[in-house]
Enzyme design. Structure first.
Site, PDB file in Angstrom:
ATOM      1  N   ASP A  13       0.801  -1.243   0.000  1.00 31.43           N
ATOM      2  CA  ASP A  13       0.000   0.000   0.000  1.00 31.43           C
ATOM      3  C   ASP A  13       0.827   1.283   0.000  1.00 31.43           C
ATOM      4  O   ASP A  13       0.326   2.334   0.400  1.00 31.43           O
ATOM      5  CB  ASP A  13      -0.951   0.039   1.217  1.00 31.43           C
ATOM      6  CG  ASP A  13      -2.229  -0.720   0.931  1.00 31.43           C
ATOM      7  OD1 ASP A  13      -2.521  -0.963  -0.252  1.00 31.43           O
ATOM      8  OD2 ASP A  13      -2.927  -1.079   1.904  1.00 31.43           O
ATOM      9  N   ILE A  14       2.067   1.200  -0.424  1.00 28.77           N
ATOM     10  CA  ILE A  14       2.931   2.389  -0.416  1.00 28.77           C
ATOM     11  C   ILE A  14       2.726   3.211  -1.684  1.00 28.77           C
ATOM     12  O   ILE A  14       2.969   4.426  -1.701  1.00 28.77           O
ATOM     13  CB  ILE A  14       4.420   1.962  -0.263  1.00 28.77           C
ATOM     14  CG1 ILE A  14       4.668   1.413   1.144  1.00 28.77           C
ATOM     15  CG2 ILE A  14       5.374   3.107  -0.570  1.00 28.77           C
ATOM     16  CD1 ILE A  14       4.536   2.443   2.264  1.00 28.77           C
ATOM     17  N   GLY A  15       2.261   2.538  -2.753  1.00 31.83           N
ATOM     18  CA  GLY A  15       2.011   3.294  -3.991  1.00 31.83           C
ATOM     19  C   GLY A  15       2.651   2.701  -5.234  1.00 31.83           C
ATOM     20  O   GLY A  15       2.801   3.400  -6.245  1.00 31.83           O
ATOM     21  N   LYS A  38       2.296  -8.040 -13.449  1.00 25.81           N
ATOM     22  CA  LYS A  38       2.391  -8.313 -12.009  1.00 25.81           C
ATOM     23  C   LYS A  38       2.230  -9.811 -11.818  1.00 25.81           C
ATOM     24  O   LYS A  38       1.348 -10.438 -12.415  1.00 25.81           O
ATOM     25  CB  LYS A  38       1.312  -7.527 -11.265  1.00 25.81           C
ATOM     26  CG  LYS A  38       1.244  -7.857  -9.768  1.00 25.81           C
ATOM     27  CD  LYS A  38       0.776  -6.680  -8.933  1.00 25.81           C
ATOM     28  CE  LYS A  38       0.622  -7.087  -7.479  1.00 25.81           C
ATOM     29  NZ  LYS A  38       0.721  -5.970  -6.534  1.00 25.81           N
ATOM     30  N   SER A  42      -3.454 -10.151  -4.374  1.00 27.29           N
ATOM     31  CA  SER A  42      -4.380 -10.742  -3.413  1.00 27.29           C
ATOM     32  C   SER A  42      -5.459  -9.743  -3.015  1.00 27.29           C
ATOM     33  O   SER A  42      -5.292  -8.543  -3.187  1.00 27.29           O
ATOM     34  CB  SER A  42      -3.626 -11.129  -2.133  1.00 27.29           C
ATOM     35  OG  SER A  42      -2.434 -11.780  -2.445  1.00 27.29           O
ATOM     36  N   ASP A  55      -4.913  -3.974  -9.171  1.00 27.51           N
ATOM     37  CA  ASP A  55      -3.760  -3.199  -9.644  1.00 27.51           C
ATOM     38  C   ASP A  55      -3.704  -3.152 -11.169  1.00 27.51           C
ATOM     39  O   ASP A  55      -3.529  -2.086 -11.767  1.00 27.51           O
ATOM     40  CB  ASP A  55      -2.457  -3.845  -9.140  1.00 27.51           C
ATOM     41  CG  ASP A  55      -2.351  -3.829  -7.634  1.00 27.51           C
ATOM     42  OD1 ASP A  55      -3.364  -3.536  -6.965  1.00 27.51           O
ATOM     43  OD2 ASP A  55      -1.257  -4.121  -7.128  1.00 27.51           O
ATOM     44  N   GLY A 117       5.919  -5.358  -8.079  1.00 28.82           N
ATOM     45  CA  GLY A 117       6.086  -6.379  -7.044  1.00 28.82           C
ATOM     46  C   GLY A 117       4.803  -6.616  -6.269  1.00 28.82           C
ATOM     47  O   GLY A 117       3.762  -6.016  -6.545  1.00 28.82           O
ATOM     48  N   GLY A 119       3.513  -6.578  -2.300  1.00 31.42           N
ATOM     49  CA  GLY A 119       3.891  -6.219  -0.934  1.00 31.42           C
ATOM     50  C   GLY A 119       5.193  -5.450  -0.886  1.00 31.42           C
ATOM     51  O   GLY A 119       5.488  -4.636  -1.755  1.00 31.42           O
ATOM     52  N   ASN A 179       6.900   8.791  -2.732  1.00 30.74           N
ATOM     53  CA  ASN A 179       5.477   8.989  -3.000  1.00 30.74           C
ATOM     54  C   ASN A 179       4.848   9.863  -1.919  1.00 30.74           C
ATOM     55  O   ASN A 179       5.312   9.909  -0.796  1.00 30.74           O
ATOM     56  CB  ASN A 179       4.776   7.619  -3.055  1.00 30.74           C
ATOM     57  CG  ASN A 179       3.359   7.747  -3.599  1.00 30.74           C
ATOM     58  OD1 ASN A 179       3.046   8.701  -4.329  1.00 30.74           O
ATOM     59  ND2 ASN A 179       2.493   6.817  -3.256  1.00 30.74           N
TER      60      ASN A 179
END
Ligand code: ATP
Ligand code: MG
Length: 226
Positions: A13-15, A38, A42, A55, A117, A119, A179
């Site tokens: 969830d970082i971007g 990708k 999940s 995504d 990636g 996670g 970000n």
């Protein structure tokens, strides 16, 4: 030969998706034949048309890829678990052969492939009699990496640890993208300076909240791909 890049992050969830979409869009807008891939995602219920939330769907839309979602992601799990755990209850564990095949298909079709990636950097995709980690894919595909990191408190630690982990696996880190950057924040400005000094990796772009374009020179962006 196609060029490729792996988008890693300091965590989930970082971007990665947000930034990867802007990278692919920038390449496409500049006239390059750019694609996205990708390995596993999940927390998506494929049976209820929730692929709209995934995504691959997001990147497809923002970058205007017009691609079939199935060509953009190899494994989709319903539970919001790491793929190694989700596949224990849902079946369909990650197979390296399928990843290689799907990624190669992307390389055949596109000149620039951006792989997202799953996670953070330590993410088991499969953990039974066979073990597949993110770094195994990065190495098998021969990918350089860029790390998406948050701009705020705690990011020096997360980013330096991620860089050092990748270096310990002999994986090339081309740069860091900060970000949710606020150019007026003293904290963000200092994090940028400190990460460059401690990790000795350049910050190649800063992405602000709701940015519609990636603020990087196209030649600098192209240089990240190998
Ligand atoms: N710069 C930004 N401006 C606005 N929203 C953002 C920005 N960066 C990320 N987001 C939002 O934050 C959430 C998490 O981002 P994103 O999905 O890109 O993370 P991720 O690293 O790809 O997560 P995952 O590990 O699940 O793949 C999303 O809802 C995304 O739209
Ligand atoms: Mg994502």
């Amino acid at each position: 030969m196609s060029k490729k890049l792996f988008v890693a992050a300091t965590g989930t969830d970082i971007g990665k998706t947000f930034v990867a979409a802007l990278m692919v869009k920038k390449l496409k807008d500049a006239g390059y034949n750019a694609g996205y891939y990708k390995a596993a995602l999940s927390g998506v219920d494929t049976s209820e048309n929730e692929t709209m939330l995934c995504d691959a769907y997001y990147v497809n839309k923002i970058a205007g890829l017009n691609e079939n979602i199935k060509n953009l992601v190899s494994y989709v799990y319903r539970k919001a678990f790491s793929p190694h755990l989700a596949s224990k209850s849902e079946g369909n564990p990650v197979e390296m052969n399928k990843l290689v095949q799907d990624f190669n298909n992307a390389l055949l079709k596109y000149d620039y492939v951006t792989m997202e990636g799953s996670g953070g950097i330590v993410c088991p995709l499969r953990y039974d009699h066979e073990k597949i980690f993110i770094e195994d894919i990065i190495k098998a595909f021969g990918l350089p990496t860029v790390i998406v990191a948050d701009s705020g408190l705690g990011t020096i630690n997360h980013t330096v640890l991620t860089v050092e982990y990748l270096k310990s696996k002999s994986i090339s880190v081309k740069g860091v993208i900060l970000n949710r950057y606020n150019e007026h924040s003293i904290l963000h400005q200092d994090n940028k300076k400190m990460i460059e000094e401690i990790a000795k990796i350049p910050i190649v772009a800063e992405v602000k909240d709701n940015d519609k374009q990636l603020n990087i020179n196209i030649n600098e962006l192209l240089k990240l791909y190998e």
